[in-house]
Design an enzyme around this catalytic site. Structure first.
Site, PDB file in Angstrom:
ATOM      1  CB  SER A  89     -68.426   2.723   3.969  1.00 18.98           C
ATOM      2  OG  SER A  89     -69.763   3.162   4.070  1.00 18.98           O
ATOM      3  CG  LEU A 126     -67.103  -0.456   2.931  1.00 19.92           C
ATOM      4  CD1 LEU A 126     -68.046  -0.911   3.866  1.00 19.92           C
ATOM      5  CD2 LEU A 126     -65.678  -0.469   3.309  1.00 19.92           C
ATOM      6  CG  ASP A 127     -72.574   1.066   1.529  1.00 19.55           C
ATOM      7  OD1 ASP A 127     -72.974   0.193   0.420  1.00 19.55           O
ATOM      8  OD2 ASP A 127     -73.409   1.657   2.556  1.00 19.55           O
ATOM      9  CE1 TYR A 128     -66.783   5.566  -5.890  1.00 20.44           C
ATOM     10  CE2 TYR A 128     -68.017   7.038  -5.610  1.00 20.44           C
ATOM     11  CZ  TYR A 128     -67.328   6.974  -6.127  1.00 20.44           C
ATOM     12  OH  TYR A 128     -66.213   7.709  -7.104  1.00 20.44           O
TER      13      TYR A 128
END
Length: 211
Positions: free
Chosen positions: A45, A41-43
């Protein structure tokens, strides 16, 4: 039997346990050893990330060929029309190829925690919340999809992966499940909660999502 940890990943936390640049990582929130993220999961997000100690379970969750559906709550800039959302429902062409058709609908703002720091927004800006369901895991895919139709993502929260959801987990809080592994990877996975909940939530994160 496999161990599965559900974590509500806060904003600006890396989906890994170390970082040479000193950024916040999963180590701050997960004390269990020998568990690894099943997907990323993106930084920037927020929301659900799964960790497990079982390689087969990790592959079942992360491998796109199993088409495990992921649900995102997405705040976008502007008010997209149904014709704009139809583009996502049919699939759009990104730099790395065509996306699979997504399930997309407008929703009211979810009952969620305030983000720290908040999104950059002027008083006269109009925003909209979308629920987007996809079965792929390309890099920053949801953000690129909404940008493609002209509505940049301002905030992104992953609400569920397959049958697992945030439920009442606050940011930084996690819970642990025992998973009965099927004989064949393609069969649905059953789950059983151990009743153990681990909280390393930040003091300001006092609102919890509801489904």
């Amino acid at each position: 039997m496999a161990k599965l940890i559900l974590l509500n990943k806060p904003f600006n936390v890396l989906s890994q346990f170390s970082d040479s640049d000193g950024r916040c990582t999963l180590k701050r929130y997960i004390s269990q050893t020998n568990v690894y993220p099943a997907g990323r999961l993106d930084y920037d997000s927020e929301g659900l990330i799964l960790l497990t100690d079982n390689g087969q379970l990790q592959a079942n969750i992360a491998n796109p060929k199993y088409k495990m559906e992921k649900t995102y709550w997405v705040q976008v800039e502007g008010l997209p029309k149904e014709s704009d959302l139809d583009c996502l429902r049919k699939g759009v062409t990104l730099k790395d190829g065509d996306t699979r058709p997504a399930k997309v609908k407008k929703i009211n703002q979810p009952d969620i925690w305030p983000r720290n720091p908040p999104i950059r927004q002027r008083n006269n800006d109009t925003t909209c919340w979308l629920e987007i369901k996809i079965s792929e895991g390309r890099n920053r895919q949801v953000r690129r999809m909404t940008a493609h139709i002209g509505y940049p993502t301002l905030r992104l929260i992953r609400a569920s992966i397959g049958n697992w959801s945030l439920d009442a987990l606050a940011p930084g809080e996690s819970k642990e499940l025992n998973i009965h592994m099927p004989a064949q990877p393609s069969k649905p996975l059953s789950k059983k909660a151990t009743g153990r909940r681990h909280s390393k939530a930040r003091p300001t994160a006092n609102r919890k999502p509801k489904r």
